[in-house]
Design a protein around this motif. Structure first.
Motif, PDB file in Angstrom:
ATOM      1  N   LYS A  76       8.538 -16.656  -1.212  1.00  0.00           N
ATOM      2  CA  LYS A  76       8.125 -15.258  -1.250  1.00  0.00           C
ATOM      3  C   LYS A  76       8.984 -14.434  -0.302  1.00  0.00           C
ATOM      4  O   LYS A  76       8.927 -14.615   0.919  1.00  0.00           O
ATOM      5  N   PRO A  77       9.811 -13.532  -0.841  1.00  0.00           N
ATOM      6  CA  PRO A  77      10.647 -12.690   0.023  1.00  0.00           C
ATOM      7  C   PRO A  77       9.786 -11.841   0.958  1.00  0.00           C
ATOM      8  O   PRO A  77       8.672 -11.436   0.609  1.00  0.00           O
ATOM      9  N   GLN A  78      10.310 -11.579   2.137  1.00  0.00           N
ATOM     10  CA  GLN A  78       9.617 -10.713   3.086  1.00  0.00           C
ATOM     11  C   GLN A  78      10.022  -9.265   2.870  1.00  0.00           C
ATOM     12  O   GLN A  78      11.056  -8.963   2.267  1.00  0.00           O
ATOM     13  N   ALA A  79       9.199  -8.367   3.364  1.00  0.00           N
ATOM     14  CA  ALA A  79       9.532  -6.942   3.283  1.00  0.00           C
ATOM     15  C   ALA A  79      10.822  -6.671   4.049  1.00  0.00           C
ATOM     16  O   ALA A  79      11.125  -7.347   5.036  1.00  0.00           O
ATOM     17  N   VAL A  80      11.586  -5.696   3.600  1.00  0.00           N
ATOM     18  CA  VAL A  80      12.808  -5.328   4.317  1.00  0.00           C
ATOM     19  C   VAL A  80      12.444  -4.400   5.475  1.00  0.00           C
ATOM     20  O   VAL A  80      11.466  -3.650   5.404  1.00  0.00           O
ATOM     21  N   ARG A  81      13.218  -4.495   6.527  1.00  0.00           N
ATOM     22  CA  ARG A  81      13.012  -3.612   7.687  1.00  0.00           C
ATOM     23  C   ARG A  81      13.833  -2.345   7.482  1.00  0.00           C
ATOM     24  O   ARG A  81      15.038  -2.396   7.317  1.00  0.00           O
ATOM     25  N   ARG A  82      13.145  -1.211   7.456  1.00  0.00           N
ATOM     26  CA  ARG A  82      13.842   0.049   7.171  1.00  0.00           C
ATOM     27  C   ARG A  82      14.374   0.693   8.446  1.00  0.00           C
ATOM     28  O   ARG A  82      13.652   0.840   9.445  1.00  0.00           O
ATOM     29  N   LEU A 192      12.353  -7.055  -5.706  1.00  0.00           N
ATOM     30  CA  LEU A 192      12.123  -5.637  -5.964  1.00  0.00           C
ATOM     31  C   LEU A 192      10.765  -5.184  -5.431  1.00  0.00           C
ATOM     32  O   LEU A 192      10.608  -4.040  -4.990  1.00  0.00           O
ATOM     33  N   LYS A 193       9.790  -6.084  -5.458  1.00  0.00           N
ATOM     34  CA  LYS A 193       8.424  -5.735  -5.063  1.00  0.00           C
ATOM     35  C   LYS A 193       8.083  -6.157  -3.635  1.00  0.00           C
ATOM     36  O   LYS A 193       6.933  -6.065  -3.207  1.00  0.00           O
ATOM     37  N   ALA A 194       9.073  -6.631  -2.879  1.00  0.00           N
ATOM     38  CA  ALA A 194       8.802  -7.227  -1.565  1.00  0.00           C
ATOM     39  C   ALA A 194       8.216  -6.256  -0.552  1.00  0.00           C
ATOM     40  O   ALA A 194       7.542  -6.658   0.392  1.00  0.00           O
ATOM     41  N   GLY A 195       8.472  -4.977  -0.707  1.00  0.00           N
ATOM     42  CA  GLY A 195       7.937  -3.982   0.212  1.00  0.00           C
ATOM     43  C   GLY A 195       8.907  -3.595   1.318  1.00  0.00           C
ATOM     44  O   GLY A 195       9.970  -4.195   1.481  1.00  0.00           O
TER      45      GLY A 195
END
Length: 438
Positions: A76-82, A192-195
């Protein structure tokens, strides 16, 4: 993996309708270890705060575990840090998404697979994020089209927030035309949906894809290949009686037309075309202008004072003439980019003037100037790169002289230091005509 990718690329090139059903197995231990080794070690860490050097400490176990999770579809990919970086005049900021380290490894592998399948099918007029293609080649191509073909009008139309508005359902539909491996499609959907993590809060991503992700460039090219490139070549050009051409670099593109009415018809159809895929034109940055070898004469006939200009890839393009009086497209650094670069330098020099030694500051500035010359040092732009160096010297003197009194120096001392430690001389690196692409 490399041998298999070469074979996939050959099939994709010779059989444009070939569908690939078995790709997931390519993301094996050997391939992902190679992806890890190829990743830069000095990049910012993602939400996991893991760096390449830390991941390398237990590399075999880490990669083995990663592959095992992929096999079980439990990865499960983690959310990207913006984060945000300045753009334009320095006041606006561009959002970047920094993936977690393992996500970077997987995305690197996916990127290779997608490139093998799609690269040979992309348009010759597409230049962004592609191997052995560059901004300068896009500029050379555009220059050749305007100077050698029957071009009289330019449609300069920006897509509003492209990366933030890519429709996930459409990108999956486009991928499904060539890829029938459900595991690959499922993995891309997960990314795409990782957040996005921003201000301590993870937000869902129902649309768009983060700039900074390793697969965003290839996915954006696939998206615009179907939305814009193929449509322009198959539909728009065939319906035009006059010449019509497009040059695209990522989501930045210029469309050239022989006839004004066809340029206007295209513009209206473009709005409908983009709307179909949940995109829209940035009206404030869009225009249709008269441009080309007859533009000056026609502008005078219409009572216009001068021929309009347009912006593309950081340059202002304008109509001019060569030394022998022939029509010629020329370029100069756009005012917006020029101001933004100076503003960025000003912020930097203010921050480091009391932290670094003088010779350290000068070494970094030399690198910055060479980088500027290598991009903006293009035919007909010598005045602007010389002006850039001059302005950098002015900012350098101003802010170095605002250090502590002991470290400050007057104009004479500053000029002497410049003489003993000269900054790089502005130089033209790209000759539009010696490297012309026809």
């Amino acid at each position: 993996m490399e041998t298999k990718l070469i074979r996939i690329a050959e099939i994709a090139k010779t059989k444009p309708k070939e569908v690939f059903t078995s790709l997931y197995h390519l993301l094996d231990i050997e391939a992902l270890t190679k992806c890890h080794n190829e990743l830069a070690g000095n990049k910012a860490a993602g939400i996991d705060e893991v760096t390449k050097s830390e991941y390398s400490l237990h590399l075999e176990d880490n990669i083995s575990g990663l592959v095992e999770r992929l096999k079980k579809n439990s990865y499960k990919p983690q959310a990207v840090r913006r984060v945000y970086i300045p753009k334009g005049d320095g006041k606006e900021k561009r959002p970047l998404g920094i993936p977690a380290y393992e996500d970077k490894i997987i995305q690197s592998g996916l990127n290779k697979i997608l490139k093998a399948i799609y690269e040979s099918r992309f348009s010759d007029n597409s230049f962004g994020f592609r191997p052995e293609r560059s901004c300068h080649q896009a500029l050379i191509k555009l220059n050749s089209i305007i100077e050698h073909e029957k071009i009289n009008y330019i449609v300069d139309a920006d897509i509003k927030g492209f990366f933030n508005n890519v429709d996930h359902e459409w990108i999956i539909k486009f991928l499904d035309l060539r890829i029938k491996d459900p595991n690959i499609i499922r993995l891309i959907k997960k990314f795409l949906k990782a957040g996005v993590l921003e201000e301590g809060i993870i937000r869902k991503t129902e649309f768009g894809m983060p700039q900074g992700s390793l697969i965003s460039p290839i996915l954006s090219n696939i998206y615009l290949h179907y939305v814009l490139d193929l449509w322009f070549e198959i539909k728009v050009r065939r319906e035009c009686k006059g010449q019509a051409r497009i040059v695209r670099y990522a989501d930045d593109y210029v469309c050239c037309f022989q006839f004004e009415n066809e340029a206007k018809v295209f513009y209206e159809k473009l709005k409908d075309r983009l709307a179909k895929f949940n995109l829209e034109i940035e009206e404030s940055k869009t225009k249709i202008i008269m441009f080309g070898r007859f533009a000056e004469e026609r502008c005078k006939m219409n009572g216009q004072v001068s021929v309009e200009t347009f912006e593309f890839l950081g340059f202002t393009h304008y109509c001019s003439k060569s030394n022998n009086g022939k029509f010629r497209v020329k370029r100069k650094t756009s005012k917006k980019k020029f101001r933004a670069k100076l503003q960025g330098f000003k912020i930097w020099i203010k921050a480091v003037r009391n932290l670094l030694k003088l010779h350290e500051i000068f070494e970094i500035i030399k690198l910055k100037l060479r980088g500027h010359y290598q991009y903006y040092g293009i035919s007909d732009n010598s005045t602007m790169i010389k002006e850039y160096k001059y302005q950098i010297e002015q900012l350098l003197f101003k802010w170095l002289n605002r250090r502590s009194q002991r470290k400050s120096f007057d104009h004479n001392k500053f000029n002497l230091y410049l003489k003993l430690n000269p900054l790089p001389t502005p130089k033209i690196y790209v000759n539009i005509y010696n490297n012309a692409i026809f």
